[in-house]
Design a protein around this motif. Sequence first.
Motif, PDB file in Angstrom:
ATOM      1  N   ILE A 344       0.844  -1.202   0.000  1.00  0.00           N
ATOM      2  CA  ILE A 344       0.000   0.000   0.000  1.00  0.00           C
ATOM      3  C   ILE A 344       0.876   1.247   0.000  1.00  0.00           C
ATOM      4  O   ILE A 344       0.639   2.200  -0.747  1.00  0.00           O
ATOM      5  N   GLY A 345       1.906   1.260   0.840  1.00  0.00           N
ATOM      6  CA  GLY A 345       2.835   2.381   0.871  1.00  0.00           C
ATOM      7  C   GLY A 345       3.542   2.571  -0.455  1.00  0.00           C
ATOM      8  O   GLY A 345       3.711   3.695  -0.940  1.00  0.00           O
ATOM      9  N   GLU A 346       3.940   1.462  -1.078  1.00  0.00           N
ATOM     10  CA  GLU A 346       4.552   1.548  -2.405  1.00  0.00           C
ATOM     11  C   GLU A 346       3.609   2.223  -3.392  1.00  0.00           C
ATOM     12  O   GLU A 346       4.021   3.088  -4.180  1.00  0.00           O
ATOM     13  N   ALA A 347       2.334   1.824  -3.349  1.00  0.00           N
ATOM     14  CA  ALA A 347       1.354   2.367  -4.289  1.00  0.00           C
ATOM     15  C   ALA A 347       1.176   3.864  -4.105  1.00  0.00           C
ATOM     16  O   ALA A 347       1.103   4.622  -5.095  1.00  0.00           O
ATOM     17  N   MET A 348       1.106   4.325  -2.864  1.00  0.00           N
ATOM     18  CA  MET A 348       0.875   5.745  -2.617  1.00  0.00           C
ATOM     19  C   MET A 348       2.078   6.586  -3.042  1.00  0.00           C
ATOM     20  O   MET A 348       1.927   7.683  -3.591  1.00  0.00           O
ATOM     21  N   VAL A 349       3.283   6.085  -2.789  1.00  0.00           N
ATOM     22  CA  VAL A 349       4.481   6.805  -3.232  1.00  0.00           C
ATOM     23  C   VAL A 349       4.532   6.833  -4.759  1.00  0.00           C
ATOM     24  O   VAL A 349       4.851   7.863  -5.369  1.00  0.00           O
ATOM     25  N   ALA A 350       4.201   5.727  -5.405  1.00  0.00           N
ATOM     26  CA  ALA A 350       4.197   5.678  -6.866  1.00  0.00           C
ATOM     27  C   ALA A 350       3.184   6.667  -7.440  1.00  0.00           C
ATOM     28  O   ALA A 350       3.460   7.354  -8.432  1.00  0.00           O
ATOM     29  N   CYS A 351       2.005   6.757  -6.824  1.00  0.00           N
ATOM     30  CA  CYS A 351       0.984   7.698  -7.299  1.00  0.00           C
ATOM     31  C   CYS A 351       1.453   9.144  -7.156  1.00  0.00           C
ATOM     32  O   CYS A 351       1.234   9.969  -8.048  1.00  0.00           O
ATOM     33  N   ALA A 352       2.091   9.465  -6.027  1.00  0.00           N
ATOM     34  CA  ALA A 352       2.580  10.826  -5.807  1.00  0.00           C
ATOM     35  C   ALA A 352       3.636  11.199  -6.840  1.00  0.00           C
ATOM     36  O   ALA A 352       3.624  12.308  -7.399  1.00  0.00           O
ATOM     37  N   ILE A 353       4.555  10.282  -7.110  1.00  0.00           N
ATOM     38  CA  ILE A 353       5.628  10.568  -8.063  1.00  0.00           C
ATOM     39  C   ILE A 353       5.071  10.671  -9.483  1.00  0.00           C
ATOM     40  O   ILE A 353       5.467  11.558 -10.255  1.00  0.00           O
ATOM     41  N   ALA A 354       4.143   9.784  -9.848  1.00  0.00           N
ATOM     42  CA  ALA A 354       3.535   9.852 -11.178  1.00  0.00           C
ATOM     43  C   ALA A 354       2.807  11.173 -11.376  1.00  0.00           C
ATOM     44  O   ALA A 354       2.899  11.799 -12.445  1.00  0.00           O
ATOM     45  N   ASP A 355       2.084  11.620 -10.351  1.00  0.00           N
ATOM     46  CA  ASP A 355       1.362  12.886 -10.437  1.00  0.00           C
ATOM     47  C   ASP A 355       2.328  14.050 -10.635  1.00  0.00           C
ATOM     48  O   ASP A 355       2.118  14.923 -11.490  1.00  0.00           O
ATOM     49  N   HIS A 356       3.417  14.062  -9.873  1.00  0.00           N
ATOM     50  CA  HIS A 356       4.398  15.142 -10.002  1.00  0.00           C
ATOM     51  C   HIS A 356       5.144  15.065 -11.324  1.00  0.00           C
ATOM     52  O   HIS A 356       5.523  16.107 -11.887  1.00  0.00           O
ATOM     53  N   TYR A 357       5.363  13.880 -11.829  1.00  0.00           N
ATOM     54  CA  TYR A 357       6.010  13.730 -13.133  1.00  0.00           C
ATOM     55  C   TYR A 357       5.154  14.375 -14.219  1.00  0.00           C
ATOM     56  O   TYR A 357       5.665  15.125 -15.074  1.00  0.00           O
ATOM     57  N   LEU A 358       3.849  14.123 -14.196  1.00  0.00           N
ATOM     58  CA  LEU A 358       2.950  14.710 -15.194  1.00  0.00           C
ATOM     59  C   LEU A 358       2.830  16.219 -15.013  1.00  0.00           C
ATOM     60  O   LEU A 358       2.756  16.975 -15.984  1.00  0.00           O
ATOM     61  N   ARG A 359       2.826  16.674 -13.768  1.00  0.00           N
ATOM     62  CA  ARG A 359       2.754  18.130 -13.506  1.00  0.00           C
ATOM     63  C   ARG A 359       4.015  18.820 -13.998  1.00  0.00           C
ATOM     64  O   ARG A 359       3.980  19.909 -14.578  1.00  0.00           O
ATOM     65  N   HIS A 360       5.182  18.180 -13.766  1.00  0.00           N
ATOM     66  CA  HIS A 360       6.450  18.727 -14.215  1.00  0.00           C
ATOM     67  C   HIS A 360       6.482  18.805 -15.741  1.00  0.00           C
ATOM     68  O   HIS A 360       6.907  19.815 -16.330  1.00  0.00           O
ATOM     69  N   ARG A 361       6.029  17.744 -16.386  1.00  0.00           N
ATOM     70  CA  ARG A 361       6.010  17.701 -17.838  1.00  0.00           C
ATOM     71  C   ARG A 361       5.082  18.767 -18.413  1.00  0.00           C
ATOM     72  O   ARG A 361       5.384  19.415 -19.417  1.00  0.00           O
TER      73      ARG A 361
END
Length: 367
Positions: A344-361
């Motif tokens: 579950i912790g892995e999933a939440m960290v992955a979601c946060a990073i994916a969201d920031h990756y798209l925002r950065h892009r």
Amino acid sequence: MSHNTFGHLFRVTTWGESHGPALGCVVDGCPPGIRFRLADIQADLDRRRPGQSRFVTQRQEPDAVKILSGVLPDEADPDTLVTTGTPISMMIENVDQRSKDYGEIVRQYRPGHADYTYQTKYGIRDHRGGGRSSARETAARVAAGALARRVVPGLVVRGALVAMGEKAVDRANWDWDFVDDAENPFFTPDRASVPVFADYLDGIRKAGSSVGAVIEIVAEGVPAGLGAPIYGKLDQDIASLLMSINAVKGVEIGNGFEAARITGEENADEMRMGNDGAPLFLSNKAGGILGGISTGQPVVARFAVKPTSSILTKRQSIDRDGNDVQVRTKGRHDPCVGIRAVPIGEAMVACAIADHYLRHRGQTGRG
């Protein structure tokens, strides 16, 4: 009930209750063209699934995921699914509910649980397994996280249980390959800790009690530059999503609270220019994030999970009529809910990073 959605560009809405017919999520903002197999999603769900050892709840749920929208089969390989850019809806059916186990607490408040606060806020609560506040809801997050891992090229997110109650792993024995070993029921990176945790938790379980745990998540392959300095910090959002997990009571990034006990010289991650022309950090006490922005080093986060509130030991409480009562919760509960919190912790960290990756892009045109 509001606030069932998290994320900005990679947005996840979860739905369903512990003892309802099904639960699931809708992922909005996943880019088109992401290729994956249903087995990729199922593999992460299987790691979180209950009933796999005597150390977790014996509720038997296959957690078989169904994808209802947002994908098409790949023309060359029908077993491969391709995201279309439209909302991706996933559903997981509940097949092993035992609502009668909760009959005695219809009007009682379990100490340490959300029963009282839910009743106070909404004037109604689902006593069957905690309803929306059950850790069962997190299966949907794991499904969303399995997609998030594929949004950022080269991203690898791994987690491990590093402490259980009074027992902790020996970091000198750290072995990522052992975390998902079939002989490891605890997601521990330390092979020698398995018999220690087993004996310790057997005693807790036989006493009808529970114990907490500390989980560490490490994300590698995180590009430098994700996040923003003030209200869009990467570590801020990681902490927020980890704190949203049921039973989590504390989060730290990098060396976390240890930073308050050392000097500036000890805490600073010194730098040199590497042979490849890129900066070389000599340590990673910051956990891969400085000023809210990723450095390119591994992002490291830890979170503390409290003991399961539903226990067999009688505890003092009150009921909805204002009477003093003794509460004892029957049913099938994790003696250490922190064990299954790893994926579950892995999933939440992955979601946060994916969201920031798209925002950065979206902001810089780079990604």
